[in-house]
Write an enzyme that holds these catalytic residues in place. Structure first.
Site, mmCIF file in Angstrom:
data_model
loop_
_atom_site.group_PDB
_atom_site.id
_atom_site.type_symbol
_atom_site.label_atom_id
_atom_site.label_comp_id
_atom_site.label_asym_id
_atom_site.label_seq_id
_atom_site.Cartn_x
_atom_site.Cartn_y
_atom_site.Cartn_z
ATOM 1 N N ASN A 11 17.587 -10.315 -33.158
ATOM 2 C CA ASN A 11 16.342 -9.579 -32.925
ATOM 3 C C ASN A 11 15.204 -10.560 -33.167
ATOM 4 O O ASN A 11 14.885 -10.875 -34.314
ATOM 5 C CB ASN A 11 16.276 -8.386 -33.887
ATOM 6 C CG ASN A 11 14.947 -7.659 -33.825
ATOM 7 O OD1 ASN A 11 14.107 -7.948 -32.972
ATOM 8 N ND2 ASN A 11 14.748 -6.703 -34.728
ATOM 9 N N LYS A 13 12.102 -10.262 -32.685
ATOM 10 C CA LYS A 13 10.848 -9.624 -33.128
ATOM 11 C C LYS A 13 9.647 -10.223 -32.379
ATOM 12 O O LYS A 13 9.783 -10.602 -31.211
ATOM 13 C CB LYS A 13 10.722 -9.721 -34.656
ATOM 14 C CG LYS A 13 11.963 -9.139 -35.373
ATOM 15 C CD LYS A 13 11.785 -8.917 -36.849
ATOM 16 C CE LYS A 13 13.067 -8.344 -37.437
ATOM 17 N NZ LYS A 13 12.983 -8.070 -38.877
ATOM 18 N N HIS A 96 14.394 0.684 -35.104
ATOM 19 C CA HIS A 96 14.287 -0.344 -36.147
ATOM 20 C C HIS A 96 13.321 0.152 -37.221
ATOM 21 O O HIS A 96 12.331 0.823 -36.916
ATOM 22 C CB HIS A 96 13.796 -1.660 -35.538
ATOM 23 C CG HIS A 96 13.932 -2.810 -36.486
ATOM 24 N ND1 HIS A 96 13.032 -3.014 -37.504
ATOM 25 C CD2 HIS A 96 14.875 -3.766 -36.605
ATOM 26 C CE1 HIS A 96 13.429 -4.075 -38.204
ATOM 27 N NE2 HIS A 96 14.530 -4.546 -37.681
ATOM 28 N N GLU A 98 11.042 -1.254 -38.708
ATOM 29 C CA GLU A 98 9.639 -1.636 -38.456
ATOM 30 C C GLU A 98 8.991 -0.673 -37.472
ATOM 31 O O GLU A 98 7.801 -0.360 -37.585
ATOM 32 C CB GLU A 98 9.593 -3.099 -37.964
ATOM 33 C CG GLU A 98 9.900 -4.058 -39.115
ATOM 34 C CD GLU A 98 10.549 -5.377 -38.724
ATOM 35 O OE1 GLU A 98 10.548 -5.739 -37.533
ATOM 36 O OE2 GLU A 98 11.088 -6.046 -39.636
ATOM 37 N N GLU A 168 20.622 -1.170 -41.560
ATOM 38 C CA GLU A 168 19.684 -2.176 -42.034
ATOM 39 C C GLU A 168 18.911 -1.602 -43.222
ATOM 40 O O GLU A 168 17.909 -0.886 -43.038
ATOM 41 C CB GLU A 168 18.695 -2.552 -40.927
ATOM 42 C CG GLU A 168 19.334 -3.210 -39.736
ATOM 43 C CD GLU A 168 18.384 -4.165 -39.014
ATOM 44 O OE1 GLU A 168 18.786 -5.304 -38.774
ATOM 45 O OE2 GLU A 168 17.235 -3.787 -38.745
ATOM 46 N N GLY A 174 14.143 -9.272 -44.135
ATOM 47 C CA GLY A 174 13.144 -10.330 -44.287
ATOM 48 C C GLY A 174 12.834 -10.674 -45.734
ATOM 49 O O GLY A 174 11.863 -11.386 -46.006
ATOM 50 N N SER A 213 18.681 -9.937 -43.955
ATOM 51 C CA SER A 213 18.876 -11.224 -44.638
ATOM 52 C C SER A 213 20.286 -11.791 -44.457
ATOM 53 O O SER A 213 20.837 -12.395 -45.385
ATOM 54 C CB SER A 213 18.502 -11.112 -46.126
ATOM 55 O OG SER A 213 17.117 -10.817 -46.250
ATOM 56 N N GLY A 235 15.335 -13.264 -38.961
ATOM 57 C CA GLY A 235 14.837 -14.628 -39.159
ATOM 58 C C GLY A 235 15.814 -15.715 -38.755
ATOM 59 O O GLY A 235 15.444 -16.684 -38.068
#
Ligand code: 13P
Length: 251
Positions: A11, A13, A96, A98, A168, A174, A213, A235
């Site tokens: 992903n 982002k 997600h 977010e 998640e 993150g 993570s 990330g």
């Protein structure tokens, strides 16, 4: 064949430029030959065509991070799953955390998006997960159940034959603080047994990814858990070597 062929999805982002995403996709295409799991990348909408041109004819699948719950009409700024299908997307991430936390997406909106993805012939990756407060209050099971039930109410248990779930935990995204493999396995097993109450063969076949993570150093242990079928990577998916190392950890 393993009924649950592992899947590792990146992903990306809100990251990258046209040239940087093409370079990243090219490095993945060049390095993916010894990877045996399914591999998916999810760039931003405007980078999808560039990435499509790089991954076409490779083992790497293309997906999107979001879509509209509508298929067409007066919905300014939205992108329909049907439009993404035209760019060879196979999967679309929905719900997600977010999107839920920053853009107000409720359980019901997420469920409608999952249905919209399936109506376009694509596979939704349905994200669920608890916040730190919810975990510390001992509420994770009821939060997880409510998020899953909302989707089941719309797509039905049979809809999970054509969907992927991504667990998640919000506190792991993150933060560099992954859930332990035991914590993640406990949640994944709970989700699968909840679905099994409705249809055991659908539950046995549904892929449940872990996200939060995941790094090359912890991927193998997470993916070796019996109910963890791969990962949704943030990330570490922006670095080709790290992402490929995570893919290799999945098989
Ligand atoms: P990180 O891997 O950066 O923690 O992000 C996880 C995530 O949100 C994937 O969707």
């Amino acid at each position: 064949m393993n009924p649950r062929q592992p899947l590792v999805a990146g992903n990306w982002k809100l990251n990258g430029s046209r040239s940087s995403v093409k370079a990243l996709a090219t490095a993945l295409v060049d390095g993916v030959s010894d990877v045996t799991c399914d591999v998916l990348v999810c760039p931003s909408f405007v980078h999808i065509q560039d990435v499509q041109s790089v991954v076409a004819n490779s083992a790497i699948k293309l997906g999107s991070q979001n879509c509209s719950m509508q298929s067409s009409g007066a919905f300014t700024g939205e992108v329909a799953a049907e439009m993404l299908q035209e760019f060879s997307c196979s999967h679309i991430i929905v719900g997600h955390s977010e999107r839920r936390q920053l853009f107000g997406e409720s359980d019901s909106i997420v469920a409608k998006k999952a249905a919209a993805v399936q109506n376009a012939g694509l596979i939704p990756i349905i994200c669920i997960g608890e916040t730190l407060e919810e975990r510390e209050a001992g509420n994770w099971q009821s939060v997880m159940s409510a998020q899953l039930d909302a989707v089941t109410a719309v797509i039905g248990i049979d809809g999970f034959a054509n969907a992927v779930i991504a667990y998640e935990p919000v506190w792991a995204i993150g933060t560099g603080k992954s859930a332990s493999s035991e914590q993640a396995q406990e949640v994944h097993a709970m989700l699968r047994s909840k679905l099994a109450e409705l249809n055991s063969s659908v539950a046995a076949g549904v892929k449940i990814l872990y996200g939060g993570s995941v790094k090359p150093a912890n991927a193998k242990e997470l993916f070796s858990q019996p109910d963890i079928d791969g990962g949704l990577i943030g990330g570490a998916a922006l670095n080709a070597d790290d992402f490929l190392a995570i893919c290799r950890a999945a098989g």
